[in-house]
Write an enzyme that holds these catalytic residues in place. Structure first.
Site, PDB file in Angstrom:
ATOM      1  N   HIS A  82       0.829  -1.220   0.000  1.00 56.31           N
ATOM      2  CA  HIS A  82       0.000   0.000   0.000  1.00 56.31           C
ATOM      3  C   HIS A  82       0.859   1.264   0.000  1.00 56.31           C
ATOM      4  CE1 HIS A  82      -3.841  -2.158   0.909  1.00 56.31           C
ATOM      5  NE2 HIS A  82      -3.027  -2.994   1.500  1.00 56.31           N
ATOM      6  N   ARG A 119      -7.469   7.040   3.716  1.00 59.45           N
ATOM      7  CA  ARG A 119      -6.400   6.867   2.719  1.00 59.45           C
ATOM      8  C   ARG A 119      -6.741   5.680   1.818  1.00 59.45           C
ATOM      9  NH1 ARG A 119      -1.469   4.080   2.054  1.00 59.45           N
ATOM     10  NH2 ARG A 119       0.082   5.231   0.871  1.00 59.45           N
ATOM     11  N   ASN A 155     -10.353  -3.004   2.457  1.00 59.90           N
ATOM     12  CA  ASN A 155     -10.017  -3.003   1.036  1.00 59.90           C
ATOM     13  C   ASN A 155     -11.279  -2.783   0.221  1.00 59.90           C
ATOM     14  OD1 ASN A 155      -7.236  -3.478   1.164  1.00 59.90           O
ATOM     15  ND2 ASN A 155      -7.471  -5.703   1.127  1.00 59.90           N
ATOM     16  N   PHE A 168       1.129 -14.014   4.986  1.00 57.33           N
ATOM     17  CA  PHE A 168       1.186 -12.692   4.360  1.00 57.33           C
ATOM     18  C   PHE A 168       2.567 -12.369   3.761  1.00 57.33           C
ATOM     19  CE2 PHE A 168       1.073  -7.953   4.418  1.00 57.33           C
ATOM     20  CZ  PHE A 168      -0.010  -7.774   3.593  1.00 57.33           C
ATOM     21  N   HIS A 346      -3.862   1.033  11.978  1.00 61.12           N
ATOM     22  CA  HIS A 346      -3.654  -0.237  12.688  1.00 61.12           C
ATOM     23  C   HIS A 346      -5.032  -0.825  13.031  1.00 61.12           C
ATOM     24  CE1 HIS A 346      -2.566  -3.241  15.488  1.00 61.12           C
ATOM     25  NE2 HIS A 346      -2.503  -2.518  16.572  1.00 61.12           N
ATOM     26  N   ARG A 365      -2.696  -9.589  11.633  1.00 55.35           N
ATOM     27  CA  ARG A 365      -2.611  -8.152  11.357  1.00 55.35           C
ATOM     28  C   ARG A 365      -2.408  -7.374  12.651  1.00 55.35           C
ATOM     29  NH1 ARG A 365      -7.510  -6.058   7.922  1.00 55.35           N
ATOM     30  NH2 ARG A 365      -6.108  -4.326   7.506  1.00 55.35           N
ATOM     31  N   TYR A 369       0.888  -4.288  12.239  1.00 54.73           N
ATOM     32  CA  TYR A 369       0.790  -2.864  11.882  1.00 54.73           C
ATOM     33  C   TYR A 369       1.628  -1.942  12.768  1.00 54.73           C
ATOM     34  CZ  TYR A 369      -2.665  -3.939   8.341  1.00 54.73           C
ATOM     35  OH  TYR A 369      -3.284  -4.423   7.223  1.00 54.73           O
ATOM     36  N   ARG A 376       8.751   2.334   9.828  1.00 51.58           N
ATOM     37  CA  ARG A 376       8.641   3.526   8.959  1.00 51.58           C
ATOM     38  C   ARG A 376       9.125   4.784   9.658  1.00 51.58           C
ATOM     39  NH1 ARG A 376       4.054   5.578   6.246  1.00 51.58           N
ATOM     40  NH2 ARG A 376       2.565   4.969   7.861  1.00 51.58           N
TER      41      ARG A 376
HETATM   42 FE1  HDD Z   1      -2.617  -4.811   5.538  1.00 49.02          FE
HETATM   43  C1  HDD Z   1      -1.145  -1.802   5.155  1.00 49.02           C
HETATM   44  C2  HDD Z   1      -5.566  -3.533   4.353  1.00 49.02           C
HETATM   45  C3  HDD Z   1      -3.970  -7.973   5.478  1.00 49.02           C
HETATM   46  C4  HDD Z   1       0.102  -6.005   7.058  1.00 49.02           C
HETATM   47  N1  HDD Z   1      -3.222  -3.020   4.880  1.00 49.02           N
HETATM   48  C5  HDD Z   1      -2.475  -1.889   4.802  1.00 49.02           C
HETATM   49  C6  HDD Z   1      -3.254  -0.804   4.309  1.00 49.02           C
HETATM   50  C7  HDD Z   1      -4.503  -1.295   4.070  1.00 49.02           C
HETATM   51  C8  HDD Z   1      -4.485  -2.684   4.432  1.00 49.02           C
HETATM   52  C9  HDD Z   1      -5.689  -0.520   3.542  1.00 49.02           C
HETATM   53  C10 HDD Z   1      -2.763   0.607   4.038  1.00 49.02           C
HETATM   54  C11 HDD Z   1      -3.067   1.522   5.178  1.00 49.02           C
HETATM   55  C12 HDD Z   1      -2.630   2.924   4.817  1.00 49.02           C
HETATM   56  O1  HDD Z   1      -3.249   3.519   3.927  1.00 49.02           O
HETATM   57  O2  HDD Z   1      -1.660   3.391   5.425  1.00 49.02           O
HETATM   58  N2  HDD Z   1      -4.380  -5.608   4.960  1.00 49.02           N
HETATM   59  C13 HDD Z   1      -5.496  -4.894   4.609  1.00 49.02           C
HETATM   60  C14 HDD Z   1      -6.628  -5.800   4.524  1.00 49.02           C
HETATM   61  C15 HDD Z   1      -6.174  -7.042   4.816  1.00 49.02           C
HETATM   62  C16 HDD Z   1      -4.766  -6.919   5.108  1.00 49.02           C
HETATM   63  C17 HDD Z   1      -8.047  -5.376   4.189  1.00 49.02           C
HETATM   64  C18 HDD Z   1      -6.912  -8.334   4.882  1.00 49.02           C
HETATM   65  C19 HDD Z   1      -8.149  -8.431   5.180  1.00 49.02           C
HETATM   66  N3  HDD Z   1      -2.023  -6.661   6.113  1.00 49.02           N
HETATM   67  C20 HDD Z   1      -2.750  -7.817   6.053  1.00 49.02           C
HETATM   68  C21 HDD Z   1      -2.028  -8.873   6.727  1.00 49.02           C
HETATM   69  C22 HDD Z   1      -0.873  -8.314   7.202  1.00 49.02           C
HETATM   70  C23 HDD Z   1      -0.889  -6.931   6.800  1.00 49.02           C
HETATM   71  C24 HDD Z   1      -2.508 -10.304   6.875  1.00 49.02           C
HETATM   72  C25 HDD Z   1       0.228  -8.947   7.989  1.00 49.02           C
HETATM   73  C26 HDD Z   1       0.083  -9.964   8.778  1.00 49.02           C
HETATM   74  N4  HDD Z   1      -0.802  -4.061   5.927  1.00 49.02           N
HETATM   75  C27 HDD Z   1       0.151  -4.721   6.630  1.00 49.02           C
HETATM   76  C28 HDD Z   1       1.330  -3.854   6.965  1.00 49.02           C
HETATM   77  C29 HDD Z   1       0.929  -2.480   6.348  1.00 49.02           C
HETATM   78  C30 HDD Z   1      -0.420  -2.784   5.742  1.00 49.02           C
HETATM   79  C31 HDD Z   1       2.637  -4.415   6.563  1.00 49.02           C
HETATM   80  C32 HDD Z   1       1.914  -1.827   5.406  1.00 49.02           C
HETATM   81  C33 HDD Z   1       1.954  -0.373   5.762  1.00 49.02           C
HETATM   82  C34 HDD Z   1       1.163  -0.279   6.983  1.00 49.02           C
HETATM   83  O3  HDD Z   1       0.736  -1.519   7.361  1.00 49.02           O
HETATM   84  O4  HDD Z   1       0.915   0.726   7.607  1.00 49.02           O
HETATM   85  O5  HDD Z   1       1.498  -3.777   8.334  1.00 49.02           O
END
Ligand code: HDD
Length: 710
Positions: A82, A119, A155, A168, A346, A365, A369, A376
């Site tokens: 993202h 966002r 999403n 993931f 988060h 999750r 987060y 970051r």
């Molecule tokens: Fe995630 C970012 C949505 C599964 C780990 N995720 C992130 C963002 C969105 C989602 C919208 C961007 C937020 C922003 O605009 O800053 N993610 C989802 C949805 C999931 C999902 C709807 C499943 C239903 N994500 C998921 C899993 C993991 C993560 C299973 C890890 C175990 N996601 C992350 C992250 C991020 C992230 C690595 C990257 C940047 C952030 O968190 O802030 O932690």
């Protein structure tokens, strides 16, 4: 407001609470002197301090060193997923109190507007990648509530690729550019991703969504959003219910087509970002209704799937969506980095009345987060950044660390304490303390997937049957594109035999035919008669309005001003956005001597950037257009992408000259043929019919549209 930290009064935050909180951090240089970071006025910022005019630069030059050092440190790591996003401020308002369902303050008072920051993002591409790629869109909402921040991090698709957070890192490694060549950018169309997917049957349902029109949203304002997981709502009596969250765009759900998205990625990689920005600047505020699917605890096991499985939807025929409130995005950020980049979401940021379930993806999750934000921002103090600060008061003994902002007073930094009268003190549930829902759990410590998670294909099959024929055609083409990019034939074969042929035989055969793979002889899956029409993008569109649709009016000198004005006024009355596009910018003169300014030229605009087209009459104008390859290209491409096209008077001759295949064009009175609306001599009814064609969004039933040379 005795507590200066607290930006809410007894009725919770007002809609401007977050804005007021941001105000002291805002900086405006208008009329001010340039200074160093310590406030010293700068005399010269263009020349380094040197020993002699041509001599070496001096270490003493603190201004040079400060300016350069700051620049050298301007970047923070982009989000691991993202990374590419766009955001806006707004408000959320509940329609009626939901006290029976939840004690969350944000859902109690219909007169209250809770500030939000949203966002939207793509998942795979780097920060500078194009908006219109085939991808899931992130949809993260931060509610600044009286009880602290609540982040709904969802999403634009209601299911996910995997069932357990532990997969993931594998999923993201597989979908991101391949590690040796770092290609392709912002695309799943490569061997690694489809290799992984072909071995992950649990992704079947999500893959149908990703290959569908949902992955190509026309606008963030025309996209549905989903919390994905089953969460819990808990009321003041402690009664819990399961809930799925839905966002519904007031403008309906609409998508682009693949050929168009690829071209837009070149013509305007910021297409969705600029669209969001412009809507807000123009006062066309994106609006979304919040919907809830609520399931009583005793009904947890009445479904033919597990409510904790994030690869399943609850079909709306089984649990209808109750619309409970509306979010309006009405203010663009002041600064991209400070707000859009630094916002830290988060799923674990919850408030009393909202709780988790044991969905193993959600549980994963909840760890990831915070950890990623610390990566970051190199600091656990990220919630002190202005955009992340809650409007509720913050008091605790979490102290110090990189870039600490808060000046905690007094000697006490521990709990329990007597020196600080026990403060900050814990709160009972009645006082707003967060008490986790006391779910009863028992079991053996195991690494095993529940049997109830093991039906991977029936909802994928249901998806296939629930979309329209046109959507099926586009899904097959998408699969042929994605797999067509896969060089390893064994992966293509596995995708057809082990994956698509377990969803639907016709789908598998059609995909196979396009990618040089032997079609399977017979279906290897299980049929289902379940349908969920709500999964179809087309069925979720809105076809009774032309609000915010963009229309290119193609003309040259000598155009018919009366026709031009009549159509333009109809479009503006309906809230559409007409723009004059011509072979150059500047002034154009009509046959009667009136003038208009071109908004764009063919150099700066392109057919793919508009929703519809109109060619007014005027013999000289149309004669000129016939010799403009670009004008003909606009018509061809618009036709091929199913877009509404209108022409009046001599304008009809441009469409005739374009030799659009199998099309019925007007010889006199108005003619409508699959979204092409023409009126040669008698213009009666034209404007209304053209308006209607635009409201219909796209016209995919055109015969032989692929013969249009575009
Ligand atoms: Fe995630 C970012 C949505 C599964 C780990 N995720 C992130 C963002 C969105 C989602 C919208 C961007 C937020 C922003 O605009 O800053 N993610 C989802 C949805 C999931 C999902 C709807 C499943 C239903 N994500 C998921 C899993 C993991 C993560 C299973 C890890 C175990 N996601 C992350 C992250 C991020 C992230 C690595 C990257 C940047 C952030 O968190 O802030 O932690």
């Amino acid at each position: 407001m005795s507590d200066p930290q607290r930006l809410t009064d007894d009725h919770g935050p007002d809609e401007a609470a977050k804005d007021r909180q941001l105000e002291p951090y805002r900086e405006d240089a208008d009329g001010e002197y340039l200074t160093t970071n310590t406030g010293l006025r700068v005399h010269d910022t263009d020349n380094s301090l040197t020993a002699g005019e041509r001599g070496p630069t001096l270490l003493e030059d603190f201004h040079l060193r400060e300016k350069m050092t700051h620049f050298d440190h301007e970047r923070v790591p982009e989000r691991v997923v993202h990374a590419r996003g766009s955001a806006a401020h707004g408000t959320f308002q509940v329609y009626e109190p939901l006290t029976d369902l939840t004690k969350a303050k944000v859902f109690q008072d219909p007169s209250q507007k809770t500030p939000v920051f949203v966002r939207f993002s793509t998942v795979v591409g780097f920060r500078g990648s194009a908006d219109t790629v085939r991808d899931v869109r992130g949809w993260a909402t931060k509610f600044y509530t009286e009880d602290g921040n609540w982040d709904l991090v969802g999403n634009n698709m209601p299911v996910f690729f995997i069932q357990d957070g532990i997969k993931f890192p594998d999923l993201v490694h597989a979908i991101k550019p391949e590690p040796h060549s770092e290609t392709p950018q912002a695309s799943a169309a490569h061997d690694n991703f489809w290799d992984f997917i072909s071995l992950m049957p649990e992704s079947a349902h999500m893959i149908m969504w990703v290959l569908s029109d949902r992955a190509l949203p026309r606008s963030y304002a025309m996209m549905e959003g989903f919390g994905v997981h089953t969460f819990r709502l808990v009321n003041a009596e402690g009664k819990a219910r399961f809930v799925k969250f839905h966002w519904r765009p007031v403008l309906g759900t609409h998508s682009l087509v693949w050929d168009e998205t690829q071209k837009i990625a070149g013509k305007n990689p910021d297409f969705n970002r600029m669209d969001l920005w412009d809507r807000i600047e123009d006062g066309d505020y994106p609006e979304f209704e919040l919907g809830l699917q609520v399931v009583e605890e005793e009904d947890e096991h009445k479904f033919d799937f597990d409510l904790l499985d994030p690869t399943k939807i609850i079909p709306e025929a089984e649990v209808p969506v109750r619309i409970v409130g509306k979010m309006t995005l009405n203010r663009n950020p002041d600064n991209f980095f400070a707000e859009t980049e630094q916002v830290a979401f988060h799923p674990g940021h919850v408030v009393p009345g909202i709780d988790f379930t044991n969905d193993p993806l959600l549980q994963g999750r909840l760890f990831s987060y915070i950890d990623t934000q610390i990566n970051r921002f190199s600091s656990a103090n990220f919630n002190e950044l202005p955009i992340n600060r809650p409007v509720a008061a913050v008091h605790n003994n979490q102290r110090d660390g990189f870039m600490r902002q808060t000046v905690n007073r007094g000697p006490v930094n521990y709990s329990p304490n007597s020196r600080g009268n026990g403060c900050p003190m814990t709160a009972s549930a009645e006082e707003g303390g967060y008490v986790h829902y006391a779910e009863r759990v028992e079991g053996h410590k195991v690494r095993e997937r529940s049997e109830s998670f093991k039906d991977h294909f029936s909802q994928a099959t249901m998806f296939w049957h629930s979309i329209t024929d046109d959507e099926q055609d586009r899904l097959v083409a998408a699969a042929q594109f994605e797999l067509g990019k896969v060089k390893t034939k064994a992966i293509r074969e596995r995708m057809v035999a082990e994956f698509f042929n377990r969803i639907n035989h016709d789908l598998a055969v059609r995909v196979a035919e396009g990618i040089g793979v032997e079609p399977p002889a017979e279906f290897a899956g299980t049929e289902t008669d379940k349908r969920a029409p709500e999964v179809s993008t087309v069925k979720r569109g809105r076809y009774d309005t032309i609000r915010t649709r963009t229309v290119a009016i193609v003309l040259a000198d000598g155009f018919d001003h009366e026709q031009f004005m009549a159509v333009k006024e109809t479009l503006m009355e309906g809230g559409a956005k007409p723009k004059v596009v011509a072979h150059r910018q500047g002034t154009f003169t009509s046959a009667g001597g009136e003038t208009v300014e071109a908004d764009e030229s063919y150099l700066t605009a392109a057919s793919v950037l508009f929703d519809a087209f109109y060619v007014p009459g005027g013999a000289a104008s149309v004669e000129a257009l016939k010799s403009h390859g670009d004008a003909l290209h606009v018509v061809h491409e618009g036709f091929r992408h199913g877009k509404p096209i209108g022409a009046t008077g001599e304008g009809v001759e441009l469409l005739r000259a374009a030799l659009l295949p199998a099309l019925d064009l007007s010889d006199g009175g108005m003619t409508v043929d699959k979204g092409v609306v023409t009126a040669r001599d008698d213009l009666g009814g034209f404007s209304e019919a053209f308006r209607e064609a635009i409201a219909q969004w796209r016209h995919f039933g055109r015969d032989r549209k692929d013969q249009a040379p575009a």
